[in-house]
Design a protein around this motif. Structure first.
Motif, PDB file in Angstrom:
ATOM      1  N   ARG A 156      16.166  19.481  11.867  1.00 14.90           N
ATOM      2  CA  ARG A 156      16.648  18.241  12.494  1.00 14.90           C
ATOM      3  C   ARG A 156      15.789  17.854  13.689  1.00 14.90           C
ATOM      4  O   ARG A 156      15.649  16.674  14.003  1.00 14.90           O
ATOM      5  N   LEU A 157      15.197  18.828  14.338  1.00 14.45           N
ATOM      6  CA  LEU A 157      14.317  18.546  15.471  1.00 14.45           C
ATOM      7  C   LEU A 157      13.085  17.757  15.038  1.00 14.45           C
ATOM      8  O   LEU A 157      12.643  16.843  15.750  1.00 14.45           O
ATOM      9  N   ILE A 158      12.548  18.074  13.868  1.00 11.48           N
ATOM     10  CA  ILE A 158      11.368  17.354  13.367  1.00 11.48           C
ATOM     11  C   ILE A 158      11.758  16.188  12.464  1.00 11.48           C
ATOM     12  O   ILE A 158      10.900  15.593  11.815  1.00 11.48           O
ATOM     13  N   ARG A 159      13.062  15.849  12.428  1.00 13.25           N
ATOM     14  CA  ARG A 159      13.589  14.731  11.636  1.00 13.25           C
ATOM     15  C   ARG A 159      13.281  14.903  10.143  1.00 13.25           C
ATOM     16  O   ARG A 159      12.891  13.962   9.458  1.00 13.25           O
ATOM     17  N   PHE A 160      13.450  16.127   9.651  1.00  9.59           N
ATOM     18  CA  PHE A 160      13.165  16.385   8.242  1.00  9.59           C
ATOM     19  C   PHE A 160      14.038  15.531   7.331  1.00  9.59           C
ATOM     20  O   PHE A 160      13.610  15.110   6.252  1.00  9.59           O
ATOM     21  N   ASP A 161      15.272  15.275   7.757  1.00 10.99           N
ATOM     22  CA  ASP A 161      16.200  14.518   6.933  1.00 10.99           C
ATOM     23  C   ASP A 161      15.987  13.009   7.043  1.00 10.99           C
ATOM     24  O   ASP A 161      16.706  12.233   6.415  1.00 10.99           O
ATOM     25  N   LYS A 162      15.001  12.582   7.826  1.00 13.81           N
ATOM     26  CA  LYS A 162      14.688  11.154   7.981  1.00 13.81           C
ATOM     27  C   LYS A 162      13.204  10.933   7.730  1.00 13.81           C
ATOM     28  O   LYS A 162      12.402  10.775   8.660  1.00 13.81           O
ATOM     29  N   PRO A 163      12.791  10.902   6.457  1.00 15.39           N
ATOM     30  CA  PRO A 163      11.361  10.843   6.131  1.00 15.39           C
ATOM     31  C   PRO A 163      10.713   9.492   6.386  1.00 15.39           C
ATOM     32  O   PRO A 163       9.504   9.362   6.236  1.00 15.39           O
ATOM     33  N   ILE A 164      11.484   8.478   6.779  1.00 12.20           N
ATOM     34  CA  ILE A 164      10.919   7.153   6.968  1.00 12.20           C
ATOM     35  C   ILE A 164       9.806   7.173   8.014  1.00 12.20           C
ATOM     36  O   ILE A 164       8.793   6.478   7.882  1.00 12.20           O
ATOM     37  N   GLY A 165       9.954   7.994   9.059  1.00 13.14           N
ATOM     38  CA  GLY A 165       8.922   8.076  10.090  1.00 13.14           C
ATOM     39  C   GLY A 165       7.613   8.618   9.541  1.00 13.14           C
ATOM     40  O   GLY A 165       6.525   8.127   9.891  1.00 13.14           O
ATOM     41  N   THR A 166       7.700   9.633   8.690  1.00 14.17           N
ATOM     42  CA  THR A 166       6.490  10.179   8.074  1.00 14.17           C
ATOM     43  C   THR A 166       5.814   9.149   7.177  1.00 14.17           C
ATOM     44  O   THR A 166       4.582   9.018   7.171  1.00 14.17           O
ATOM     45  N   LEU A 167       6.604   8.406   6.425  1.00  9.83           N
ATOM     46  CA  LEU A 167       6.041   7.384   5.539  1.00  9.83           C
ATOM     47  C   LEU A 167       5.348   6.279   6.328  1.00  9.83           C
ATOM     48  O   LEU A 167       4.270   5.805   5.945  1.00  9.83           O
ATOM     49  N   LEU A 168       5.963   5.852   7.426  1.00 16.38           N
ATOM     50  CA  LEU A 168       5.357   4.797   8.236  1.00 16.38           C
ATOM     51  C   LEU A 168       4.081   5.273   8.923  1.00 16.38           C
ATOM     52  O   LEU A 168       3.224   4.458   9.264  1.00 16.38           O
ATOM     53  N   LEU A 169       3.953   6.549   9.130  1.00 16.23           N
ATOM     54  CA  LEU A 169       2.706   7.119   9.644  1.00 16.23           C
ATOM     55  C   LEU A 169       1.670   7.277   8.536  1.00 16.23           C
ATOM     56  O   LEU A 169       0.462   7.098   8.771  1.00 16.23           O
ATOM     57  N   TYR A 170       2.127   7.561   7.328  1.00 18.81           N
ATOM     58  CA  TYR A 170       1.215   7.874   6.223  1.00 18.81           C
ATOM     59  C   TYR A 170       0.633   6.637   5.549  1.00 18.81           C
ATOM     60  O   TYR A 170      -0.571   6.605   5.240  1.00 18.81           O
ATOM     61  N   TRP A 171       1.459   5.609   5.314  1.00 26.15           N
ATOM     62  CA  TRP A 171       0.976   4.481   4.519  1.00 26.15           C
ATOM     63  C   TRP A 171      -0.238   3.782   5.114  1.00 26.15           C
ATOM     64  O   TRP A 171      -1.188   3.462   4.369  1.00 26.15           O
ATOM     65  N   PRO A 172      -0.306   3.496   6.420  1.00 25.81           N
ATOM     66  CA  PRO A 172      -1.537   2.893   6.941  1.00 25.81           C
ATOM     67  C   PRO A 172      -2.779   3.744   6.715  1.00 25.81           C
ATOM     68  O   PRO A 172      -3.881   3.204   6.523  1.00 25.81           O
ATOM     69  N   CYS A 173      -2.615   5.063   6.736  1.00 29.89           N
ATOM     70  CA  CYS A 173      -3.765   5.942   6.434  1.00 29.89           C
ATOM     71  C   CYS A 173      -4.239   5.735   4.998  1.00 29.89           C
ATOM     72  O   CYS A 173      -5.458   5.717   4.741  1.00 29.89           O
ATOM     73  N   THR A 174      -3.300   5.563   4.084  1.00 28.17           N
ATOM     74  CA  THR A 174      -3.693   5.344   2.690  1.00 28.17           C
ATOM     75  C   THR A 174      -4.385   3.997   2.518  1.00 28.17           C
ATOM     76  O   THR A 174      -5.304   3.875   1.690  1.00 28.17           O
ATOM     77  N   TRP A 175      -3.968   2.998   3.277  1.00 27.12           N
ATOM     78  CA  TRP A 175      -4.667   1.710   3.208  1.00 27.12           C
ATOM     79  C   TRP A 175      -6.131   1.880   3.599  1.00 27.12           C
ATOM     80  O   TRP A 175      -7.023   1.335   2.945  1.00 27.12           O
ATOM     81  N   SER A 176      -6.352   2.625   4.667  1.00 34.15           N
ATOM     82  CA  SER A 176      -7.713   2.840   5.149  1.00 34.15           C
ATOM     83  C   SER A 176      -8.535   3.644   4.152  1.00 34.15           C
ATOM     84  O   SER A 176      -9.709   3.330   3.893  1.00 34.15           O
ATOM     85  N   ILE A 177      -7.925   4.681   3.564  1.00 37.49           N
ATOM     86  CA  ILE A 177      -8.649   5.500   2.580  1.00 37.49           C
ATOM     87  C   ILE A 177      -9.017   4.676   1.363  1.00 37.49           C
ATOM     88  O   ILE A 177     -10.148   4.746   0.851  1.00 37.49           O
ATOM     89  N   ALA A 178      -8.079   3.880   0.874  1.00 40.61           N
ATOM     90  CA  ALA A 178      -8.346   3.053  -0.309  1.00 40.61           C
ATOM     91  C   ALA A 178      -9.344   1.948   0.001  1.00 40.61           C
ATOM     92  O   ALA A 178     -10.171   1.579  -0.855  1.00 40.61           O
ATOM     93  N   MET A 179      -9.300   1.394   1.212  1.00 43.14           N
ATOM     94  CA  MET A 179     -10.209   0.318   1.583  1.00 43.14           C
ATOM     95  C   MET A 179     -11.648   0.816   1.700  1.00 43.14           C
ATOM     96  O   MET A 179     -12.606   0.108   1.344  1.00 43.14           O
ATOM     97  N   ALA A 180     -11.813   2.045   2.202  1.00 43.68           N
ATOM     98  CA  ALA A 180     -13.150   2.609   2.397  1.00 43.68           C
ATOM     99  C   ALA A 180     -13.686   3.312   1.155  1.00 43.68           C
ATOM    100  O   ALA A 180     -14.826   3.790   1.166  1.00 43.68           O
ATOM    101  N   ALA A 181     -12.898   3.365   0.085  1.00 43.11           N
ATOM    102  CA  ALA A 181     -13.338   4.055  -1.135  1.00 43.11           C
ATOM    103  C   ALA A 181     -14.501   3.309  -1.794  1.00 43.11           C
ATOM    104  O   ALA A 181     -14.705   2.106  -1.577  1.00 43.11           O
ATOM    105  N   THR A 182     -15.240   4.025  -2.600  1.00 43.93           N
ATOM    106  CA  THR A 182     -16.363   3.428  -3.334  1.00 43.93           C
ATOM    107  C   THR A 182     -15.843   2.389  -4.311  1.00 43.93           C
ATOM    108  O   THR A 182     -14.859   2.638  -5.013  1.00 43.93           O
ATOM    109  N   PRO A 183     -16.463   1.200  -4.363  1.00 40.43           N
ATOM    110  CA  PRO A 183     -15.989   0.171  -5.304  1.00 40.43           C
ATOM    111  C   PRO A 183     -15.943   0.686  -6.744  1.00 40.43           C
ATOM    112  O   PRO A 183     -16.856   1.374  -7.203  1.00 40.43           O
ATOM    113  N   GLY A 184     -14.860   0.393  -7.418  1.00 42.47           N
ATOM    114  CA  GLY A 184     -14.697   0.833  -8.793  1.00 42.47           C
ATOM    115  C   GLY A 184     -14.104   2.213  -8.939  1.00 42.47           C
ATOM    116  O   GLY A 184     -13.981   2.714 -10.057  1.00 42.47           O
ATOM    117  N   HIS A 185     -13.717   2.855  -7.820  1.00 41.32           N
ATOM    118  CA  HIS A 185     -13.160   4.206  -7.847  1.00 41.32           C
ATOM    119  C   HIS A 185     -11.796   4.219  -7.165  1.00 41.32           C
ATOM    120  O   HIS A 185     -11.527   3.428  -6.266  1.00 41.32           O
TER     121      HIS A 185
END
Length: 471
Positions: free
Chosen positions: A182-211
């Motif tokens: 509960r200290l790390i908010r394990f039961d509330k994953p929304i915070g982790t998702l909001l931290l993770y999704w922008p990282c995925t945008w950056s990874i996908a944006m910087a990926a090699t075209p066609g990959h």
């Protein structure tokens, strides 16, 4: 257990109503607010095995605008002392508790307006402290009773429900480690998702075209988001433990309530940061240095709310630092296209966290905490609309600079629609609605990731078509 009867005057089949009744009792179990038709409450009363909840619902529906509902402890003792589990559904003793509901089927709006179906604040807090101190059949908040309509699960405390939800995993964990989860908010994953999704945008944006995006990087950043979010929660709770005692929503946190000591929290923080450092060391040197520097805003963010009305902006800078790290992990440095992307993500954080902070604005005013919710006040929706426009502009600019294709811009258009719908439909005076709109942003993050990924995949196809036209 299925309800075998139909609600009086509704004309709806019992099977349909049983689903609503189940949602109602589950919302009661989780301590959430759930608005439902009065026929669903009646169907719940007509079931023998949920007469405990049926009597509670009949008492709530029978209350009027001038009568305050009794405290949960009084309801609890009344229900315990006059149990009706052994009575048949058709007996007069049970019927007298259903009667107020049956009489008001044609006047449901009046009944619902007098008392919304919710258990929260001090009554909810009190019920959670009592959840394991009474026998299972009286324990409406017990993790063993997630389905109160099922007789066997209700009456046999030895039976547990198998679930993979974060809340279910937390409840099934040993009691020693539950405070840490509960200290790390394990039961509330929304915070982790909001931290993770922008990282995925950056990874996908910087990926090699066609990959497709690098799956190894997606895994690393997903794991890192979990541990860094946990570390951030611990740091925030350490700074704010005195303030959290005065806020209804946060006063039961482990460090605030004394369930964990500061030393135990510090040990947990050391473990979270150690794992995060091990993940960061898998990247190039530029990314490692950039990632290590993120600890400065992580530590300073809890202090921002004491001195400025813009702590959400500081949170945006902190929470989206992974966008810069993800880009540099692929390209080896920072390029111009990542700057408007990072700006868009920072503004996005201001939008959803302002909505989130409206839940605590009255408590914040009393204890002297500052936030954009207090800064914007009644003009919040206009401010948030401006920030939504800025975010969309940043995403469009990044797409143009990266030569993105139509799937990306389609996702940006959907994001724009979602943002403006979220801003103008949210009831900023309703804490439940603010929380619901806040959680909806996890779907928005996934939508943008799919749009960026497909757009990057189609870059190669459009490039080949242009070459063929030139030839």
């Amino acid at each position: 257990m299925c309800l075998e009867s139909e609600s009086v005057g509704s004309g709806r089949p019992a099977q349909f109503l049983s689903k609503k009744a189940m949602r109602l009792q589950k919302s009661l179990f989780w301590g959430l607010s759930y608005s439902c038709s009065l026929s669903a409450r009646t169907a719940l009363c007509l079931s023998q095995d949920v007469s405990l909840i049926g009597r509670l619902s009949s008492r709530v529906s029978h209350s009027n605008a001038t009568t305050r509902p009794m405290a949960l402890s009084d309801q609890y003792n009344t229900l315990q002392s006059s149990d009706v589990y052994d009575r048949k559904p058709g007996c007069s003793q049970c019927y007298r508790f259903k009667h107020p509901l049956l009489l008001n089927l044609n006047n449901s709006s009046k009944v619902c307006s007098n008392f919304s179906w919710s258990l929260h604040k001090d009554r909810l807090t009190q019920s959670r402290f009592l959840r394991n101190s009474k026998p299972c059949r009286y324990n409406i908040h017990s993790s063993r009773n997630s389905d109160l309509l099922h007789t066997k699960k209700l009456m046999d405390p030895s039976i547990r429900c198998l679930t993979l939800s974060p809340k279910g995993i937390l409840d099934a964990s040993p009691k020693r480690i539950q405070p840490y989860l509960r200290l790390i908010r394990f039961d509330k994953p929304i915070g982790t998702l909001l931290l993770y999704w922008p990282c995925t945008w950056s990874i996908a944006m910087a990926a090699t075209p066609g990959h497709i995006p690098d799956l190894w990087l997606l895994t690393l950043f997903g794991t890192g988001a979990f541990f860094m979010r946990g570390a951030g929660c611990i740091i925030n709770d350490m700074w704010d433990r005195d303030f959290d005692k005065k806020v209804e929503r946060t006063k039961c946190r482990p460090l605030t309530s004394g369930e964990l000591s500061m030393f135990q929290g510090l040990v947990c923080l050391g473990g979270m940061l150690s794992v995060s450092l091990a993940i960061l060391c898998q990247l190039n040197m530029f990314s490692i240095i950039l990632g290590a520097s993120s600890m400065i805003p992580v530590i300073l963010y809890p202090l921002a709310k004491r001195f400025t009305y813009w702590p959400q902006a500081m949170l945006g800078v902190t929470l989206n630092w992974g966008v810069l790290i993800a880009w540099s992990a692929i390209t080896g440095g920072l390029d111009w296209p990542v700057l408007p992307l990072y700006t868009a993500c920072v503004v996005y954080t201001i939008i959803y966290d302002t909505i989130y902070s409206h839940q605590d604005k009255y408590d914040d005013m009393l204890i002297g905490i500052k936030s954009t919710a207090l800064k914007f006040g009644d003009q919040s929706k206009y401010w948030l609309s401006g920030f939504a426009t800025t975010m969309v502009g940043g995403l469009v600019t990044t797409g143009v600079m990266c030569d993105q294709t139509w799937p990306y811009f389609t996702a940006v258009a959907c994001t724009c629609g979602h943002l403006f719908h979220q801003v103008w439909s949210v009831d900023l005076e309703n804490a439940d609605d603010c929380a619901t709109k806040f959680r909806s942003n996890s779907k928005l993050g996934f939508l943008m990731f799919i749009g960026v990924t497909i757009g990057t995949l189609m870059k190669a196809t459009e490039g080949e078509d242009e070459k063929e036209k030139k030839n």
